[in-house]
Design an enzyme around this catalytic site. Structure first.
Site, PDB file in Angstrom:
ATOM      1  N   GLY A  56       5.912 -12.106   8.414  1.00  0.00           N
ATOM      2  CA  GLY A  56       5.348 -11.020   7.602  1.00  0.00           C
ATOM      3  C   GLY A  56       3.863 -11.111   7.331  1.00  0.00           C
ATOM      4  N   SER A  97      -1.885  -9.946   3.157  1.00  0.00           N
ATOM      5  CA  SER A  97      -0.419 -10.012   3.098  1.00  0.00           C
ATOM      6  C   SER A  97       0.050 -11.076   2.111  1.00  0.00           C
ATOM      7  CB  SER A  97       0.151 -10.392   4.478  1.00  0.00           C
ATOM      8  OG  SER A  97      -0.135  -9.405   5.417  1.00  0.00           O
ATOM      9  N   ILE A  98       1.126 -10.771   1.402  1.00  0.00           N
ATOM     10  CA  ILE A  98       1.719 -11.768   0.500  1.00  0.00           C
ATOM     11  C   ILE A  98       2.104 -13.011   1.309  1.00  0.00           C
ATOM     12  CG2 ILE A  98       3.723 -12.230  -0.967  1.00  0.00           C
ATOM     13  CD1 ILE A  98       3.583  -9.264  -1.858  1.00  0.00           C
ATOM     14  N   TYR A 158       9.426   5.055  -4.459  1.00  0.00           N
ATOM     15  CA  TYR A 158       9.885   3.841  -3.758  1.00  0.00           C
ATOM     16  C   TYR A 158      11.141   4.169  -2.942  1.00  0.00           C
ATOM     17  CZ  TYR A 158      10.015  -1.197  -2.997  1.00  0.00           C
ATOM     18  OH  TYR A 158       9.980  -2.449  -2.429  1.00  0.00           O
ATOM     19  N   LYS A 201      15.985  -2.816  -0.893  1.00  0.00           N
ATOM     20  CA  LYS A 201      15.786  -4.042  -1.684  1.00  0.00           C
ATOM     21  C   LYS A 201      17.055  -4.413  -2.454  1.00  0.00           C
ATOM     22  CE  LYS A 201      11.452  -5.020  -0.670  1.00  0.00           C
ATOM     23  NZ  LYS A 201      11.188  -6.072   0.345  1.00  0.00           N
ATOM     24  N   THR A 206      -1.390  -4.152  -0.639  1.00  0.00           N
ATOM     25  CA  THR A 206      -1.304  -4.644   0.747  1.00  0.00           C
ATOM     26  C   THR A 206      -1.090  -3.432   1.650  1.00  0.00           C
ATOM     27  OG1 THR A 206       1.087  -4.841   0.630  1.00  0.00           O
ATOM     28  CG2 THR A 206      -0.174  -6.807   0.023  1.00  0.00           C
ATOM     29  N   LEU A 207      -1.075  -3.698   2.963  1.00  0.00           N
ATOM     30  CA  LEU A 207      -0.860  -2.619   3.929  1.00  0.00           C
ATOM     31  C   LEU A 207       0.450  -1.880   3.667  1.00  0.00           C
ATOM     32  CD1 LEU A 207      -2.490  -1.760   6.435  1.00  0.00           C
ATOM     33  CD2 LEU A 207      -0.966  -3.205   7.813  1.00  0.00           C
ATOM     34  N   ALA A 208       1.538  -2.638   3.505  1.00  0.00           N
ATOM     35  CA  ALA A 208       2.854  -2.024   3.300  1.00  0.00           C
ATOM     36  C   ALA A 208       2.856  -1.228   1.992  1.00  0.00           C
ATOM     37  CB  ALA A 208       3.943  -3.092   3.273  1.00  0.00           C
TER      38      ALA A 208
HETATM   39  P1  NAP Z   1       2.283  -6.425   4.540  1.00  0.00           P
HETATM   40  O1  NAP Z   1       1.111  -7.306   4.504  1.00  0.00           O
HETATM   41  O2  NAP Z   1       2.102  -5.075   5.163  1.00  0.00           O
HETATM   42  O3  NAP Z   1       3.506  -7.192   5.203  1.00  0.00           O
HETATM   43  C1  NAP Z   1       4.686  -6.522   5.664  1.00  0.00           C
HETATM   44  C2  NAP Z   1       5.052  -7.199   6.951  1.00  0.00           C
HETATM   45  O4  NAP Z   1       6.321  -6.740   7.460  1.00  0.00           O
HETATM   46  C3  NAP Z   1       4.015  -6.926   8.038  1.00  0.00           C
HETATM   47  O5  NAP Z   1       3.624  -8.134   8.624  1.00  0.00           O
HETATM   48  C4  NAP Z   1       4.813  -6.049   8.983  1.00  0.00           C
HETATM   49  O6  NAP Z   1       4.333  -6.041  10.308  1.00  0.00           O
HETATM   50  C5  NAP Z   1       6.165  -6.705   8.867  1.00  0.00           C
HETATM   51  N1  NAP Z   1       7.170  -5.931   9.596  1.00  0.00           N
HETATM   52  C6  NAP Z   1       7.493  -4.626   9.437  1.00  0.00           C
HETATM   53  N2  NAP Z   1       8.411  -4.281  10.358  1.00  0.00           N
HETATM   54  C7  NAP Z   1       8.678  -5.381  11.106  1.00  0.00           C
HETATM   55  C8  NAP Z   1       9.527  -5.662  12.208  1.00  0.00           C
HETATM   56  N3  NAP Z   1      10.327  -4.719  12.757  1.00  0.00           N
HETATM   57  N4  NAP Z   1       9.542  -6.929  12.725  1.00  0.00           N
HETATM   58  C9  NAP Z   1       8.750  -7.876  12.205  1.00  0.00           C
HETATM   59  N5  NAP Z   1       7.916  -7.677  11.173  1.00  0.00           N
HETATM   60  C10 NAP Z   1       7.872  -6.438  10.623  1.00  0.00           C
HETATM   61  O7  NAP Z   1       2.808  -6.119   3.051  1.00  0.00           O
HETATM   62  P2  NAP Z   1       3.283  -7.067   1.846  1.00  0.00           P
HETATM   63  O8  NAP Z   1       3.106  -6.257   0.632  1.00  0.00           O
HETATM   64  O9  NAP Z   1       2.679  -8.421   1.953  1.00  0.00           O
HETATM   65  O10 NAP Z   1       4.858  -7.135   2.100  1.00  0.00           O
HETATM   66  C11 NAP Z   1       5.566  -8.357   2.223  1.00  0.00           C
HETATM   67  C12 NAP Z   1       6.897  -8.288   1.479  1.00  0.00           C
HETATM   68  O11 NAP Z   1       6.636  -8.258   0.072  1.00  0.00           O
HETATM   69  C13 NAP Z   1       7.749  -7.056   1.783  1.00  0.00           C
HETATM   70  O12 NAP Z   1       9.100  -7.429   1.805  1.00  0.00           O
HETATM   71  C14 NAP Z   1       7.466  -6.184   0.565  1.00  0.00           C
HETATM   72  O13 NAP Z   1       8.491  -5.237   0.336  1.00  0.00           O
HETATM   73  C15 NAP Z   1       7.424  -7.246  -0.499  1.00  0.00           C
HETATM   74  N6  NAP Z   1       6.820  -6.838  -1.764  1.00  0.00           N
HETATM   75  C16 NAP Z   1       5.582  -6.287  -1.771  1.00  0.00           C
HETATM   76  C17 NAP Z   1       5.027  -5.881  -2.979  1.00  0.00           C
HETATM   77  C18 NAP Z   1       3.665  -5.236  -3.013  1.00  0.00           C
HETATM   78  O14 NAP Z   1       3.360  -4.551  -3.995  1.00  0.00           O
HETATM   79  N7  NAP Z   1       2.826  -5.437  -2.019  1.00  0.00           N
HETATM   80  C19 NAP Z   1       5.733  -6.054  -4.188  1.00  0.00           C
HETATM   81  C20 NAP Z   1       7.001  -6.644  -4.130  1.00  0.00           C
HETATM   82  C21 NAP Z   1       7.545  -7.023  -2.925  1.00  0.00           C
HETATM   83  P3  NAP Z   1       3.574  -4.674  10.787  1.00  0.00           P
HETATM   84  O15 NAP Z   1       2.282  -4.615  10.064  1.00  0.00           O
HETATM   85  O16 NAP Z   1       3.475  -4.847  12.261  1.00  0.00           O
HETATM   86  O17 NAP Z   1       4.489  -3.515  10.434  1.00  0.00           O
END
Ligand code: NAP
Length: 264
Positions: free
Chosen positions: A15, A21-22, A159, A166, A197-199
């Site tokens: 991820g 990214s987290i 969401y 989730k 973050t991106l997501a």
């Molecule tokens: P992030 O940097 O965008 O990371 C999300 C990752 O998931 C990216 O590396 C993405 O790759 C990967 N991913 C998506 N589809 C995939 C696939 N088919 N195969 C492999 N990898 C895949 O965002 P983030 O916020 O750090 O998210 C990390 C986790 O934290 C997620 O589970 C998110 O729901 C959770 N979270 C985030 C927050 C927040 O506010 N940011 C809060 C609570 C929980 P691509 O870029 O190629 O799609």
């Protein structure tokens, strides 16, 4: 923090998309504590960026391409890890995806395929990865951590289907913890407050989530990635050896507050 909590531990992080990214915050903290890391990224688009980041870590970190929607790619990942690492002491699942159009408007408008994609990538992938990597994790026991969010239990505007994913992820964490406990494989989740973050930026109105969090959280601020990473370090380390099937909130206390406007 800098010590040796993770000395001689080998783990896989999924991820890392970029330095925000987290997963990257968690990787840096684990590396500082002596862990040896491997990274899996989704496809060539991310390869160069993840390579650049991994180079900044003290130990050499193998990198693998793995789209978690493919069983073949997960199997190849397992074989590469077996060759390079032999065993796995921890796994960080920091992956989620839903189509942008599903993260706006109403949950009732979720499409069948949008539901399938969100749940397959954001939730089923934990089961698929854990099953494939079980032979490497059962050698000496291991700890698995997945990232989740409050939208699993509360209806957070926009969401939508990701909240459903989730909820499924958190339930999977509990079931996997029961299945794998006798092999000393622990499975836990971290429910993080919003981080830019991106997501996260794919969620319509994400800035309002950040603003509301800062306003209502007992600590009066948003969460820092380092705080999420420290919680991951705890759950992945021997310090949490008696903890499995739990969701640990790192949200500055936000989920405990009910906001009722007061009349003067
Ligand atoms: P992030 O940097 O965008 O990371 C999300 C990752 O998931 C990216 O590396 C993405 O790759 C990967 N991913 C998506 N589809 C995939 C696939 N088919 N195969 C492999 N990898 C895949 O965002 P983030 O916020 O750090 O998210 C990390 C986790 O934290 C997620 O589970 C998110 O729901 C959770 N979270 C985030 C927050 C927040 O506010 N940011 C809060 C609570 C929980 P691509 O870029 O190629 O799609």
């Amino acid at each position: 923090m800098s010590g040796e909590f993770m000395k001689d531990k080998r783990g896989l992080i999924l991820g890392v998309a970029n330095r925000r990214s987290i997963a990257w915050g968690i990787a840096q903290t684990l590396a500082q504590e002596g862990a040896q890391l491997a990274f899996a990224y989704q496809g060539d688009r991310l390869k160069e960026g993840v390579e650049e980041l991994a180079k900044t870590l003290p130990a050499v970190s193998p990198l693998y391409s793995c789209d978690v929607s493919s069983d073949e790619e997960i199997q190849k990942l397992k074989e590469s890890l077996e060759k390079d690492f032999g065993r796995l002491d921890f796994l960080v699942h920091s992956i989620a995806f839903a189509r942008k159009e599903e993260l706006a408007g109403r949950t009732v408008d979720t499409s069948r395929d949008g539901f399938r994609v969100a749940l397959e990538i954001s939730s089923y992938s934990l089961i698929a990865l854990t099953k494939a990597l079980e032979p490497l994790m059962e050698k000496e026991g291991a700890s698995v951590v997945a990232l989740t969010y409050l939208g699993s239990e509360k209806a957070v505007p926009h969401y939508n289907v990701m909240g459903l994913a989730k909820a499924s992820l958190e339930s999977s964490i509990r079931y996997l913890a029961v299945d794998l406990g006798r092999k000393n494989i622990r499975v836990n989740g971290i429910s993080a407050g919003p981080v830019s973050t991106l997501a996260a930026r794919g969620i319509s109105g994400f800035q309002s989530m950040l603003d509301d969090h800062k306003r209502r959280a007992p600590l009066g601020r948003n969460v820092e990635i380092e705080e999420i990473a420290n919680a991951a370090l705890f759950l992945l380390s021997p310090l949490a050896s008696g903890i499995t099937g739990e969701i640990l909130f790192v949200d500055c206390g936000y989920r405990h507050v009910v906001d009722i406007p007061q009349t003067p």
